[in-house]
Write a protein that holds these residues in place. Sequence first.
Motif, short mmCIF file in Angstrom:
data_model
loop_
_atom_site.label_atom_id
_atom_site.label_comp_id
_atom_site.label_asym_id
_atom_site.label_seq_id
_atom_site.Cartn_x
_atom_site.Cartn_y
_atom_site.Cartn_z
N ARG A 168 54.97 -13.31 -41.99
CA ARG A 168 53.38 -12.87 -42.12
C ARG A 168 52.98 -14.25 -41.63
NH1 ARG A 168 53.28 -7.36 -40.92
NH2 ARG A 168 54.13 -6.02 -42.50
N ASP A 169 52.72 -14.93 -41.86
CA ASP A 169 52.22 -16.39 -41.60
C ASP A 169 52.28 -16.65 -40.07
OD1 ASP A 169 55.33 -17.19 -42.22
OD2 ASP A 169 54.32 -18.82 -42.58
N LEU A 170 53.30 -16.06 -39.70
CA LEU A 170 53.80 -16.70 -38.23
C LEU A 170 53.42 -15.73 -36.99
CD1 LEU A 170 57.24 -19.03 -38.86
CD2 LEU A 170 54.87 -19.72 -38.48
N GLY A 171 54.25 -14.58 -37.39
CA GLY A 171 53.80 -13.85 -36.70
C GLY A 171 55.93 -12.85 -36.20
N VAL A 172 55.82 -12.22 -35.02
CA VAL A 172 57.31 -11.22 -35.23
C VAL A 172 58.40 -12.13 -34.00
CG1 VAL A 172 56.18 -9.45 -35.89
CG2 VAL A 172 56.46 -9.87 -33.50
#
Length: 286
Positions: free
Chosen positions: A81-85
């Motif tokens: 959630r703090d970076l992406g997928v």
Amino acid sequence: MNHLLATVITGMVTDENETFYFIQKDGFTFALDKKEGQHKIGDMVKGFVYTDKQQKARLTTVAVETTRTSYGWGLVTDVRRDLGVFLDVGLADKQFLVSLDVLPELKELWPNKGDKLYVHLDVDRKNRIWAVPAGPEVFQKMAGPAYNNMQNQTWPAIVYRLKLTGTFVYLPENNMLGFIHPSERYAEPRLGEVLKARVIGFREVDRTLNLSLKPRSFEMLENDAQMILAYLQSNGGFMTLNDKSSPDDIKATFGISKSQFKKALGGLMKARKIKQDINGTELIEQ
């Protein structure tokens, strides 16, 4: 080295050790795992260039569809959630990040593990490789025309664009595009989610499909209605009971109350599955 990363190059084998061959291109050296095949000094080797988890320059001869200049499907393996997928695009020792900056603002609409994204790669000034989802123009160019003979067919569909007006999807088994209006779904699908969508219409103007995530009307009928349908089908499509029949006759045949029976008949008539008259109830041929 930046201009070589996330591309397919051809370089020369200039050295080796027990584990790697070392490939040179434009003055830069890339390690090729010996498990991928045998080579000798001086051989020219073609492969995909990237940096591994330790940020070491690598080359692989494994076929990789997803590059700077070409798109390919990636499988979501992790969500931060703090970076992406993170996406698996076919490399054993490297996954690429789709930045949160290019994902939906609502995190509940982010892809989940197992979802699919169609991406190409980009490289920043720090030699970090990012996966970038394809825009609608890429899908429009890739997809072929749909046909006006697919009504009620159900197909896998991958969500590639989310808009207030609805959900845009790609049908991988047909190479076609489709659209799901908000009224044809119970909740908004995620980006990259793989759906099972039913064809409900055809758009002549752009030869795409209108789709639904809702079951057909008869599939939404309650258990009582399904029981009545099954009874009619097993009795030649007709029964002497109707909504004027006595509670005792209804109870004896179906084991339900007259109010339940009338409600079920109402749903079946609304779905245009049956018709009634003074003689009884009859299935409508589909």
